[in-house]
Design an enzyme around this catalytic site. Structure first.
Site, PDB file in Angstrom:
ATOM      1  CG  ASN A  53      -2.068  -0.924   1.160  1.00 32.04           C
ATOM      2  OD1 ASN A  53      -2.347  -1.493   0.105  1.00 32.04           O
ATOM      3  ND2 ASN A  53      -2.746  -1.111   2.278  1.00 32.04           N
ATOM      4  NE  ARG A 383      -8.536  -1.851 -10.174  1.00 34.95           N
ATOM      5  CZ  ARG A 383      -7.452  -1.133 -10.470  1.00 34.95           C
ATOM      6  NH1 ARG A 383      -6.532  -1.650 -11.259  1.00 34.95           N
ATOM      7  NH2 ARG A 383      -7.299   0.084  -9.979  1.00 34.95           N
ATOM      8  NE  ARG A 413      -2.605   5.702 -10.723  1.00 37.19           N
ATOM      9  CZ  ARG A 413      -3.501   6.581 -10.308  1.00 37.19           C
ATOM     10  NH1 ARG A 413      -4.317   6.268  -9.333  1.00 37.19           N
ATOM     11  NH2 ARG A 413      -3.585   7.760 -10.874  1.00 37.19           N
ATOM     12  CG  HIS A 443     -14.789   3.213 -10.787  1.00 38.29           C
ATOM     13  ND1 HIS A 443     -15.496   3.230  -9.602  1.00 38.29           N
ATOM     14  CD2 HIS A 443     -13.685   2.470 -10.547  1.00 38.29           C
ATOM     15  CE1 HIS A 443     -14.846   2.534  -8.686  1.00 38.29           C
ATOM     16  NE2 HIS A 443     -13.754   2.057  -9.230  1.00 38.29           N
ATOM     17  CE1 TYR A 476      -9.417  -6.765  -2.820  1.00 34.04           C
ATOM     18  CE2 TYR A 476     -10.466  -5.467  -4.533  1.00 34.04           C
ATOM     19  CZ  TYR A 476      -9.322  -5.936  -3.921  1.00 34.04           C
ATOM     20  OH  TYR A 476      -8.102  -5.561  -4.398  1.00 34.04           O
ATOM     21  NE  ARG A 569     -10.544   0.115   2.101  1.00 32.74           N
ATOM     22  CZ  ARG A 569     -10.754   0.104   0.792  1.00 32.74           C
ATOM     23  NH1 ARG A 569     -11.678  -0.674   0.279  1.00 32.74           N
ATOM     24  NH2 ARG A 569     -10.058   0.888  -0.015  1.00 32.74           N
ATOM     25  CG  HIS A 597     -14.248  -2.724  -3.029  1.00 33.91           C
ATOM     26  ND1 HIS A 597     -14.950  -2.890  -4.205  1.00 33.91           N
ATOM     27  CD2 HIS A 597     -13.245  -1.859  -3.330  1.00 33.91           C
ATOM     28  CE1 HIS A 597     -14.387  -2.172  -5.167  1.00 33.91           C
ATOM     29  NE2 HIS A 597     -13.359  -1.531  -4.666  1.00 33.91           N
TER      30      HIS A 597
END
Length: 712
Positions: A53, A383, A413, A443, A476, A569, A597
């Site tokens: 991270n 993704r 990314r 997204h 997730y 979160r 998530h």
């Protein structure tokens, strides 16, 4: 705007800087390694996650701020009043204390693992026989691929690859002149070498190289050694103007942009020990980093080896050191043998990953790929898994003559290369692939299946909070609703028509679509609750809160007496509990086994409450610069499920922390039974079997669960 005027316009008394808030989130990740109830190898993974991270934070956020400090040095952060240089200074000052905690926890966890037989060894820890084996491996496997280099007049400083490891040596010639030597750790070699006939003893590659490095510079005396790693700016900003006169397609442009990432400036230099002043000076001159960008870390600089180590352990040992395996369940209210389309046409269905399996959605896609009455499948992709079942089903659907449209975001990314590869495969199979809007990342998580029969056109629409990725669906927590609602289906069809024609300002009956139709509706429904005063209620479960206009509206709601519960979160730029500002706002953060998530918005209480699931966090980028979708939940049973989830998380006292007015977080105190919301969801299904094909509303199941949870 001048800084003094900016501070008058913006009130910073109840807000905080997003970068510092993120660092506090990553500290909460690290603190999971201190939980004695977490198995030792899982605790080591949390240290590894903290490290990766932080790597991404430096590559992206710090890299962006460095660029901003050069291009727009007077730009002021609207949550803290800091300019880019001041934000960078605050970040660099915050890192050493985090690394100190990391080193302490790494030492503690390593001791626990060593007691179980899993040992990260030094060369001196080996027996004579083991040393001989390692020496043989070095000569046969490692030495042939090494490229040691001296920095000197005829040998320029090596270009350090991003996050690669280098053994760095302070060399002394016979004349007394100092020089630097570099030995790259070959990426082609495994990061760890398990000892033969050993159940858990191993050496890291850099440990072996440190032992042998003095033999690689035979004309010099090696006075000092350390392992180093450079982090480079990886913020990839796509400038369309550079390609306006080009005939190349967008995918080709993105491929070229990816090549630039490897050549960006160094934003951090890590060392595995504190060096002498002479070595530090030579490193600074050679690599051109400033002193405040250099950090010493007593834990390994590259901790991705943890996952390879887990796979190398014997099964019985691995099981004793990791979480008990969990297999996502098939929802009890879905029949494996019955058509998914027909079940959804009877009643809306909810999947909650990773507690529910993704298999029902895969079964839905497989059925759609084969049914003759299905005419098209349209989907947004951000993704995908590297071995994506979803992409292969879409290819099969296209080969079966279905119209398949994939709105694929190539700018996700660090997943750009994977998405480029999948876009090629989808196109080759006959799918129509489009690449999103200029200046707006797509997204959203939307899949639309269109059916046609004698009665007309029908839709099955799936809307989710997470990516179409089988791997992350097991890691997730995400929500996925599947519905036959005609209005939602019509909006889904309108959405894809608009995206195919570059229309971001389309009108929708039920769906909320960013960048133009999401934030205004959030603000309007908050206003509805403000009008109710103390009778009003708001609950948002999101990953981050950064959008200043939403923060200010929540402050206004708090001042009106509205009860506000935020489950955030990660980043939260709103500071709760500030007198006369945000005292009616509570912010909870949960960090546990699974990455939280899911995004849920709730406006109001009881029968009047409005529920939504969404792809969007309450962030500026999501609400203003991305294509996002929020979907209303009309089904009373699913509303009950969402209410149960939120209530359970608000009662979590095992993995939850409270955000304080200062911006710091405090763990909740345990009064009564220990409640770990994720563990509870692993034990208790949200679903009950349908008694017959005709669904009957039944809320008592969830009410009983909540009563049991509260100790009633």
């Amino acid at each position: 705007m001048p800084k003094d005027l900016e501070s008058i316009v913006n009130d910073y008394s109840y807000t905080q800087n997003r970068e510092l808030s993120w660092l506090r989130f990553n500290r909460r990740v690290l603190e999971e390694a201190a939980d004695d109830l977490v198995p030792p190898l899982e605790r080591l993974k949390f240290i590894s996650i903290f490290s990766s991270n932080l790597d991404e934070f430096f590559m992206v956020r710090v890299g962006s701020l460095l660029d901003l400090s050069l291009v727009s040095p007077d730009e002021i952060d609207n949550k803290s009043g800091l300019d880019p240089a001041e934000q960078l200074q605050a970040i660099y000052e915050a890192i050493p204390s985090l690394l100190e905690i990391k080193g302490q926890l790494y030492s503690r966890v390593s001791t626990l693992l060593a007691q179980a037989g899993v040992q990260d060894l030094s060369y001196d820890d080996l027996t004579a026989e083991e040393q001989a084996q390692v020496d043989d491996d070095f000569r046969a496997v490692v030495l042939p691929v090494l490229s040691p280099q001296i920095v000197g007049q005829r040998h320029p400083s090596p270009r350090l690859d991003n996050k690669a490891l280098y053994i760095t040596a302070l060399l002394r010639s016979k004349s007394g002149k100092a020089a630097l030597g570099f030995v790259p750790c070959p990426a082609s070699l495994p990061p760890i070498f398990p000892l033969p006939e050993s159940r858990g003893r191993f050496l890291r590659l850099e440990t072996i190289l440190c032992h042998w490095t003095p033999t690689l510079f035979k004309k010099y005396t090696v006075e000092e050694l350390c392992v180093i790693s450079a982090t480079r700016n990886a913020d990839l900003s796509f400038d369309r103007e550079k390609f306006e006169d080009s005939d190349r397609d967008f995918r080709t442009m993105m491929t070229q942009m990816l090549k630039k990432r490897a050549n960006q400036a160094i934003v951090r230099l890590e060392l595995d020990r504190r060096p002498s002043q002479e070595l530090l000076r030579l490193l600074g001159e050679s690599i051109q980093v400033q002193t405040h960008q250099i950090y010493c870390d007593s834990a390994p600089l590259a901790m991705g080896y943890v996952y390879g180590l887990e796979n190398a352990l014997p099964e019985d040992l691995r099981r004793s050191l990791t979480y008990q395996p969990y297999t996502p369940r098939w929802p009890e209210d879905l029949n494996r043998q019955e058509s998914m389309i027909e079940q959804i046409q009877r009643k809306d269905r909810l999947l909650f990953f990773p507690f529910d399996s993704i298999d029902p959605f895969l079964k839905l896609l497989e059925e759609a790929a084969e049914r003759p009455d299905v005419k098209s499948i349209k989907i947004t992709i951000y993704r995908l898994a590297s071995t994506s079942k979803i992409a292969r089903i879409l290819c099969r659907a296209a080969e079966n003559g279905k119209e398949v449209v994939a709105l694929m975001e190539l700018r996700a990314r660090f997943d750009e290369a994977n998405n480029i590869a999948w876009s090629k495969m989808l196109e080759e199979a006959g799918c129509k692939v489009i690449y999103g809007m200029e200046n707006f990342k797509c997204h959203s998580k939307l899949c639309l299946i269109t059916l046609q029969d004698k009665k007309g056109t029908h839709y099955i629409t799936q809307v989710g909070t997470g990516n179409y990725n089988e791997k992350t669906s097991a890691l997730y927590t995400d929500l996925s609703v599947m519905t036959a609602s005609p209005s939602i289906g019509a909006d889904g069809a309108a959405f894809f028509r608009n995206m195919l024609t570059d229309n971001l300002e389309g009108n929708y009956q039920t769906l909320w679509v960013a960048p133009y139709g999401l934030k205004p509706r959030i603000l309007a429904l908050i206003d509805e609750q403000i009008a109710k005063g103390p009778e009003g209620y708001l609950c948002f479960k999101v990953n981050s809160v950064t959008e200043r206009e939403v923060i200010d509206k929540l402050r206004q709601a708090s001042q009106a007496g509205v009860e506000i519960k935020l489950i955030v979160r990660g980043i939260c730029c709103l500071r709760p509990g500030v007198l006369h500002q945000t005292e009616n706002i509570q912010v909870t953060s949960i960090v546990g086994r699974y990455l939280e998530h899911a995004r849920v918005y709730v406006f109001g209480r009881g029968a009047d409450a409005k529920y939504f699931i969404a792809s969007a966090d309450l962030m500026t980028r999501n609400l203003r610069r991305r294509v996002e979708i929020a979907c209303p939940i009309f089904d009373p049973a699913i509303q009950d499920q969402l209410r149960y989830l939120l209530d359970l998380q608000l009662q979590d006292n095992a993995k939850a922390s409270f955000l304080q007015p200062s911006g710091a977080y405090l763990r909740k105190e345990v009064h009564g039974p220990r409640i770990d919301s994720q563990a509870e969801l692993m034990k208790t299904s949200l679903h009950r079997p349908e008694p017959d094909p005709v669904p009957r509303p039944n809320r008592s199941f969830f009410q009983r669960l909540m009563a049991l949870l509260r100790g009633a």
